[in-house]
Structures are given as structure tokens and as C-alpha cells.
Design a protein around this motif. Structure first.
Motif, PDB file in Angstrom:
ATOM      1  N   VAL A 165      42.495  92.464  90.461  1.00 35.43           N
ATOM      2  CA  VAL A 165      43.877  91.976  90.612  1.00 35.43           C
ATOM      3  C   VAL A 165      44.004  90.509  90.176  1.00 35.43           C
ATOM      4  O   VAL A 165      45.101  89.967  90.141  1.00 35.43           O
ATOM      5  N   ASP A 166      42.866  89.883  89.870  1.00 34.28           N
ATOM      6  CA  ASP A 166      42.841  88.425  89.760  1.00 34.28           C
ATOM      7  C   ASP A 166      42.774  87.964  88.301  1.00 34.28           C
ATOM      8  O   ASP A 166      41.736  88.081  87.660  1.00 34.28           O
ATOM      9  N   THR A 167      43.875  87.424  87.803  1.00 30.38           N
ATOM     10  CA  THR A 167      43.865  86.963  86.413  1.00 30.38           C
ATOM     11  C   THR A 167      43.515  85.478  86.341  1.00 30.38           C
ATOM     12  O   THR A 167      43.475  84.902  85.261  1.00 30.38           O
ATOM     13  N   ARG A 168      43.236  84.854  87.484  1.00 28.39           N
ATOM     14  CA  ARG A 168      43.088  83.401  87.479  1.00 28.39           C
ATOM     15  C   ARG A 168      41.719  82.872  87.930  1.00 28.39           C
ATOM     16  O   ARG A 168      41.082  82.127  87.218  1.00 28.39           O
ATOM     17  N   TYR A 169      41.258  83.305  89.117  1.00 28.00           N
ATOM     18  CA  TYR A 169      40.076  82.639  89.691  1.00 28.00           C
ATOM     19  C   TYR A 169      38.761  83.319  89.306  1.00 28.00           C
ATOM     20  O   TYR A 169      37.798  82.651  88.959  1.00 28.00           O
ATOM     21  N   ARG A 170      38.680  84.635  89.477  1.00 27.27           N
ATOM     22  CA  ARG A 170      37.515  85.443  89.084  1.00 27.27           C
ATOM     23  C   ARG A 170      36.185  84.854  89.540  1.00 27.27           C
ATOM     24  O   ARG A 170      35.277  84.620  88.745  1.00 27.27           O
ATOM     25  N   GLN A 171      36.093  84.602  90.831  1.00 22.25           N
ATOM     26  CA  GLN A 171      34.862  84.087  91.423  1.00 22.25           C
ATOM     27  C   GLN A 171      34.393  85.025  92.529  1.00 22.25           C
ATOM     28  O   GLN A 171      35.200  85.755  93.124  1.00 22.25           O
ATOM     29  N   ALA A 172      33.091  84.955  92.840  1.00 23.42           N
ATOM     30  CA  ALA A 172      32.557  85.814  93.893  1.00 23.42           C
ATOM     31  C   ALA A 172      33.231  85.507  95.230  1.00 23.42           C
ATOM     32  O   ALA A 172      33.597  86.423  95.978  1.00 23.42           O
ATOM     33  N   ILE A 173      33.428  84.231  95.507  1.00 21.52           N
ATOM     34  CA  ILE A 173      33.994  83.858  96.816  1.00 21.52           C
ATOM     35  C   ILE A 173      35.462  84.281  96.934  1.00 21.52           C
ATOM     36  O   ILE A 173      35.904  84.696  98.010  1.00 21.52           O
ATOM     37  N   THR A 174      36.205  84.201  95.836  1.00 26.61           N
ATOM     38  CA  THR A 174      37.612  84.619  95.907  1.00 26.61           C
ATOM     39  C   THR A 174      37.689  86.151  96.014  1.00 26.61           C
ATOM     40  O   THR A 174      38.533  86.684  96.740  1.00 26.61           O
ATOM     41  N   ALA A 175      36.779  86.832  95.317  1.00 25.40           N
ATOM     42  CA  ALA A 175      36.753  88.308  95.412  1.00 25.40           C
ATOM     43  C   ALA A 175      36.407  88.716  96.841  1.00 25.40           C
ATOM     44  O   ALA A 175      37.046  89.606  97.426  1.00 25.40           O
ATOM     45  N   ALA A 176      35.401  88.047  97.432  1.00 27.01           N
ATOM     46  CA  ALA A 176      35.008  88.360  98.810  1.00 27.01           C
ATOM     47  C   ALA A 176      36.176  88.088  99.761  1.00 27.01           C
ATOM     48  O   ALA A 176      36.483  88.901 100.649  1.00 27.01           O
ATOM     49  N   GLY A 177      36.870  86.974  99.547  1.00 32.49           N
ATOM     50  CA  GLY A 177      38.022  86.630 100.398  1.00 32.49           C
ATOM     51  C   GLY A 177      39.100  87.700 100.328  1.00 32.49           C
ATOM     52  O   GLY A 177      39.664  88.111 101.352  1.00 32.49           O
ATOM     53  N   MET A 178      39.357  88.178  99.117  1.00 33.83           N
ATOM     54  CA  MET A 178      40.380  89.223  98.972  1.00 33.83           C
ATOM     55  C   MET A 178      39.918  90.547  99.578  1.00 33.83           C
ATOM     56  O   MET A 178      40.727  91.319 100.087  1.00 33.83           O
ATOM     57  N   GLY A 179      38.610  90.806  99.503  1.00 32.71           N
ATOM     58  CA  GLY A 179      38.058  92.024 100.128  1.00 32.71           C
ATOM     59  C   GLY A 179      38.311  92.001 101.631  1.00 32.71           C
ATOM     60  O   GLY A 179      38.693  93.020 102.229  1.00 32.71           O
ATOM     61  N   CYS A 180      38.140  90.836 102.227  1.00 27.96           N
ATOM     62  CA  CYS A 180      38.423  90.666 103.661  1.00 27.96           C
ATOM     63  C   CYS A 180      39.903  90.928 103.930  1.00 27.96           C
ATOM     64  O   CYS A 180      40.261  91.681 104.850  1.00 27.96           O
ATOM     65  N   GLN A 181      40.767  90.347 103.100  1.00 23.41           N
ATOM     66  CA  GLN A 181      42.219  90.533 103.292  1.00 23.41           C
ATOM     67  C   GLN A 181      42.597  92.012 103.181  1.00 23.41           C
ATOM     68  O   GLN A 181      43.375  92.526 103.993  1.00 23.41           O
ATOM     69  N   ALA A 182      42.033  92.681 102.181  1.00 24.00           N
ATOM     70  CA  ALA A 182      42.385  94.093 101.957  1.00 24.00           C
ATOM     71  C   ALA A 182      41.950  94.952 103.142  1.00 24.00           C
ATOM     72  O   ALA A 182      42.677  95.866 103.560  1.00 24.00           O
ATOM     73  N   THR A 188      32.911  78.071  84.670  1.00 24.94           N
ATOM     74  CA  THR A 188      32.978  77.568  86.048  1.00 24.94           C
ATOM     75  C   THR A 188      31.683  77.913  86.785  1.00 24.94           C
ATOM     76  O   THR A 188      31.166  77.126  87.567  1.00 24.94           O
ATOM     77  N   CYS A 189      31.168  79.134  86.512  1.00 26.34           N
ATOM     78  CA  CYS A 189      29.967  79.603  87.212  1.00 26.34           C
ATOM     79  C   CYS A 189      28.711  78.920  86.681  1.00 26.34           C
ATOM     80  O   CYS A 189      27.851  78.510  87.447  1.00 26.34           O
ATOM     81  N   ASP A 190      28.588  78.827  85.365  1.00 25.72           N
ATOM     82  CA  ASP A 190      27.282  78.488  84.784  1.00 25.72           C
ATOM     83  C   ASP A 190      27.247  77.173  84.010  1.00 25.72           C
ATOM     84  O   ASP A 190      26.176  76.768  83.544  1.00 25.72           O
ATOM     85  N   GLY A 191      28.400  76.497  83.860  1.00 30.42           N
ATOM     86  CA  GLY A 191      28.446  75.265  83.065  1.00 30.42           C
ATOM     87  C   GLY A 191      27.439  74.218  83.525  1.00 30.42           C
ATOM     88  O   GLY A 191      26.776  73.564  82.702  1.00 30.42           O
ATOM     89  N   ALA A 192      27.274  74.073  84.840  1.00 33.80           N
ATOM     90  CA  ALA A 192      26.417  73.012  85.380  1.00 33.80           C
ATOM     91  C   ALA A 192      24.938  73.212  85.055  1.00 33.80           C
ATOM     92  O   ALA A 192      24.145  72.277  85.202  1.00 33.80           O
ATOM     93  N   PHE A 193      24.569  74.402  84.576  1.00 36.05           N
ATOM     94  CA  PHE A 193      23.158  74.623  84.200  1.00 36.05           C
ATOM     95  C   PHE A 193      22.843  74.018  82.824  1.00 36.05           C
ATOM     96  O   PHE A 193      21.703  74.072  82.377  1.00 36.05           O
ATOM     97  N   PHE A 194      23.867  73.493  82.141  1.00 41.51           N
ATOM     98  CA  PHE A 194      23.652  73.060  80.755  1.00 41.51           C
ATOM     99  C   PHE A 194      23.911  71.558  80.581  1.00 41.51           C
ATOM    100  O   PHE A 194      24.485  71.131  79.594  1.00 41.51           O
ATOM    101  N   ARG A 195      23.466  70.771  81.552  1.00 40.98           N
ATOM    102  CA  ARG A 195      23.640  69.312  81.478  1.00 40.98           C
ATOM    103  C   ARG A 195      22.897  68.754  80.274  1.00 40.98           C
ATOM    104  O   ARG A 195      21.732  69.073  80.055  1.00 40.98           O
ATOM    105  N   GLU A 196      23.607  67.912  79.508  1.00 38.76           N
ATOM    106  CA  GLU A 196      23.023  67.236  78.340  1.00 38.76           C
ATOM    107  C   GLU A 196      22.443  68.218  77.318  1.00 38.76           C
ATOM    108  O   GLU A 196      21.456  67.924  76.656  1.00 38.76           O
ATOM    109  N   GLN A 197      23.022  69.408  77.232  1.00 35.11           N
ATOM    110  CA  GLN A 197      22.548  70.384  76.246  1.00 35.11           C
ATOM    111  C   GLN A 197      23.681  70.727  75.283  1.00 35.11           C
ATOM    112  O   GLN A 197      24.841  70.438  75.560  1.00 35.11           O
ATOM    113  N   GLU A 198      23.301  71.342  74.153  1.00 35.54           N
ATOM    114  CA  GLU A 198      24.307  71.732  73.163  1.00 35.54           C
ATOM    115  C   GLU A 198      24.675  73.193  73.387  1.00 35.54           C
ATOM    116  O   GLU A 198      23.796  74.049  73.466  1.00 35.54           O
ATOM    117  N   VAL A 199      25.978  73.444  73.540  1.00 38.06           N
ATOM    118  CA  VAL A 199      26.419  74.813  73.838  1.00 38.06           C
ATOM    119  C   VAL A 199      27.492  75.270  72.844  1.00 38.06           C
ATOM    120  O   VAL A 199      28.167  74.451  72.221  1.00 38.06           O
TER     121      VAL A 199
END
Ligand SMILES: Cc1cc2nc3c(=O)[nH]c(=O)nc-3n(C[C@H](O)[C@H](O)[C@H](O)COP(=O)(O)OP(=O)(O)OC[C@H]3O[C@@H](n4cnc5c(N)ncnc54)[C@H](O)[C@@H]3O)c2cc1C
Length: 309
Positions: free
Chosen positions: A280-297, A137-148
Motif C-alpha cells: 500500500v506504500d508508495t512513499r516510505y517502503r521500509q521494514a519499520i514502516t511495514a511492521a508498523g502498518m502490520g500492527c495497525q492492520a 535509504t537502506c544501503d547508502g551509508a555502506f558506501f562512504r567515500e566510494q564511487e557508486v
């Protein structure tokens, strides 16, 4: 032992920790953070972040984490670049031991993240967060038309491989056995995708690179040790994550894999102990979701402290 009892101690300095620090500092709680062995968290391992709002040109991971720290410190977050060794949540105030010294706090916010499990193959360190990633999700877009390559045999590996076909010209999925942990439906989705080739009995022995970055890998057949070379400019390791909760010694309820379970909002099974981000996050694991949860906590901790009066 420090005489002082803090209002809130934050453990961990990734996006969750710094956001919790920013909010609790602005709420005048004078928070103290222990940044841990990896000050700045997992984003210190990556060069380009293009999916954190507010940076139209993208930003380097370490650069963004320095800015988050500066912003939180400006409002009064105190940061110590030390590791928490153990905690005692059975008494109030809570007790926390940091490199031999004891600290006490009325509330605690745990933001210790989840480490990606890496292969540890030769040449991996140099390419981490560049050609080799653990997050499509984070880095896939850096590999357009490449073999991974994608390495793994579970649902995440199938999901990452299928997602990567949006960008990559070809995705080769490598698995060390011919039995997959992935669910049938996820496996078949990958199997039937014309851009994905699944190769079993293949492990990565070492990574190859040239002046422009990752260029391939030496693969090994674990049955007979025979090797072959494969070319690729990107690789995604999808063999799991390990939440960092060992130091809690079972004092906070977790699931079987060690992820902290929330009781009410971000509060854990211990009243006054909160948790946010990848720990706590088994699903999203993104910087923005982590930051959002930090705000909530931080908001939850502040309200909880208020209720104690
Ligand atoms: C290579 C790579 C690239 C990525 N790219 C992106 C991207 O482009 N966009 C995106 O949104 N996400 C990306 N991610 C995911 C993102 O990094 C995480 O979702 C995010 O960092 C989680 O934040 P966190 O605050 O929960 O924990 P982390 O960032 O994991 O931070 C955990 C913190 O806890 C501290 N800690 C651990 N144990 C202790 C202890 N005992 N005492 C004190 N402190 C402790 C560590 O030092 C660290 O500071 C990437 C991840 C990786 C690995």
C-alpha cells in the motif's frame, strides 16, 4: 476445502505480515499465514540492516526475519510456506485458494509487498543486496567515500542520486535515453550537484566483481552497441517497484500502478479485508514502516471482527 472458518488469514511473510501475525496471535485470533514464494520477504535479499530499532550492531536480513517468525509463532501464529493463487472476496466468509486447496476466513490481511524492478543484467543475482541495491535509504551509508552508480531516469533515480552524495565520493547516474521522466526540479537538483555526473544513452550490459565484491560494470550505448567499462563499488537500481496484487484479480481497489488503496485506516475497499506494508506504500517502503502498518492492520481487523458480533 477446510471446514474451518478462520478469524484472520494473513497473506505474505515480510515485516508487515509477521507483525500482523504477532498482534493477531496475541489477541487470540489464532491467525493463519501463507508465507508465499519468498518466505521472509524482501529482507531475505539483504545482508545488513542498520535501521531497524533494537539492533545496535545491525542484523542480517534473513536472521531478522527468522526472529520475527519465531516471535510470532511463539504466540500461536500458524505459518504455511505456500502461495495464495486466487481469492474470492465477494462472499462471506472470504475464500482463498492455496496450491489447489480452499481456505475460508472472516477477515484477511494482505501483506504481499512490492517487488523492486531489477535490470536482470549478467552478474546481478550474485551482487543483489550486497554491492547492488534498490534502496538508497537502506544501503547508502555502506558506501562512504566510494564511487557508486544510479540507474534510472525518473524522480526516484534523481532522489536516490542526490541522497547518495551525502556518503559517496562520486555518483554516476546512468539513463538509457536522453529524455527524463523526472520532474524538472528533481532533474536540475541532480544536474547541479557537483558530485553527480549524468550520462545518457548508457545501459548496464553486465556487472563486474572481484573478491571484495562489486568492482564495476560494462556499459552499452543502445544506439550503436558500443561498450565501455566503468568502475564502482556500489550500484542502486531505481527503475521502479511493482506491487504484488495480481492474484487479487481487481477485487480490491488499487491505484493505477496496482498499489492497494486504503478506505478507512488499513481497511481496503472490501469490508473485512485489510492491507499493510509495501503493497500500500508508495512513499516510505521500509521494514519499520511495514511492521508498523502490520500492527495497525491487525488491530483494525480485531476491532472489525469484534464489531461483527
Ligand atoms: C535489497 C533490499 C535491501 C533493503 N534493505 C532495507 C533496510 O536495510 N532497511 C529497511 O527498513 N528496509 C529495507 N528494504 C526494504 C524492505 O525490505 C521492505 O520495505 C519490506 O520488506 C516491506 O515489507 P512487507 O512486509 O510490506 O513486504 P515484503 O518484505 O516484500 O514481503 C512480501 C511477502 O509477500 C509474500 N507474497 C507475495 N505474493 C504472495 C502470494 N500470492 N501468496 C502468499 N504470499 C505472497 C512474499 O512471499 C513475501 O513474504 C530493503 C529492500 C531491498 C530489496
Amino acid at each position: 476445502m477446510a471446514d474451518e472458518v478462520r478469524n484472520v488469514i494473513i497473506i505474505g511473510s515480510g515485516p508487515a505480515g509477521y507483525t500482523a501475525g504477532l498482534y493477531s496471535a496475541r489477541a487470540l485470533l489464532e491467525p493463519l499465514m501463507f508465507a508465499g514464494y519468498m518466505s521472509g520477504g524482501q529482507l531475505m535479499l539483504t545482508s545488513d540492516i542498520e535501521n531497524f530499532p533494537g539492533y545496535p550492531e545491525g542484523i542480517g536480513g534473513p536472521e531478522m526475519m527468522i526472529q520475527l517468525r519465531e516471535q510470532a509463532e511463539k504466540f500461536g501464529l500458524e505459518v504455511q510456506d505456500k502461495n495464495v493463487e486466487r481469492v474470492d472476496f465477494s462472499t462471506k466468509p472470504f475464500r482463498i485458494w492455496v496450491e489447489g486447496e480452499e481456505f475460508r476466513s472472516k477477515s484477511v490481511i494482505i501483506c504481499t509487498g512490492a517487488e523492486s524492478i531489477w535490470l536482470g543484467a549478467e552478474g546481478e543475482e550474485e551482487q543483489k543486496g550486497r554491492g547492488i541495491s534498490t534502496c538508497a535509504t537502506c544501503d547508502g551509508a555502506f558506501f562512504r567515500e566510494q564511487e557508486v552508480l544510479v540507474i534510472g531516469g525518473g524522480d526516484s533515480a534523481m532522489e536516490e542520486a542526490t541522497f547518495l552524495t551525502r556518503f559517496a565520493s562520486k555518483v554516476t547516474l546512468l539513463h538509457r535515453r536522453d529524455v527524463f521522466r523526472a520532474s524538472k526540479v528533481m532533474y536540475e537538483r541532480a544536474l547541479n550537484n557537483p558530485k553527480i555526473e549524468i550520462r545518457t544513452f548508457r545501459t548496464v550490459k553486465s556487472w563486474l566483481s572481484d573478491e571484495s565484491g562489486l568492482s564495476g560494470a560494462i556499459l552499452e550505448d543502445p544506439r550503436d552497441g558500443s561498450t565501455e567499462e566503468i568502475s564502482c563499488t556500489g550500484a542502486f537500481i531505481a527503475i521502479g517497484h511493482k506491487p504484488i496484487t495480481n492474484f487479487l484479480d481487481g477485487q480490491v481497489q488499487t491505484d493505477d500502478s496496482g498499489y492497494i488503496l486504503a478506505k478507512i485506516h488499513t481497511m481496503t475497499s472490501v469490508d473485512g479485508v485489510f492491507a499493510a506494508g509495501d503493497v500500500v506504500d508508495t512513499r516510505y517502503r521500509q521494514a519499520i514502516t511495514a511492521a508498523g502498518m502490520g500492527c495497525q492492520a491487525a488491530i483494525d481487523a480485531e476491532k472489525w471482527l469484534e464489531e461483527q458480533h
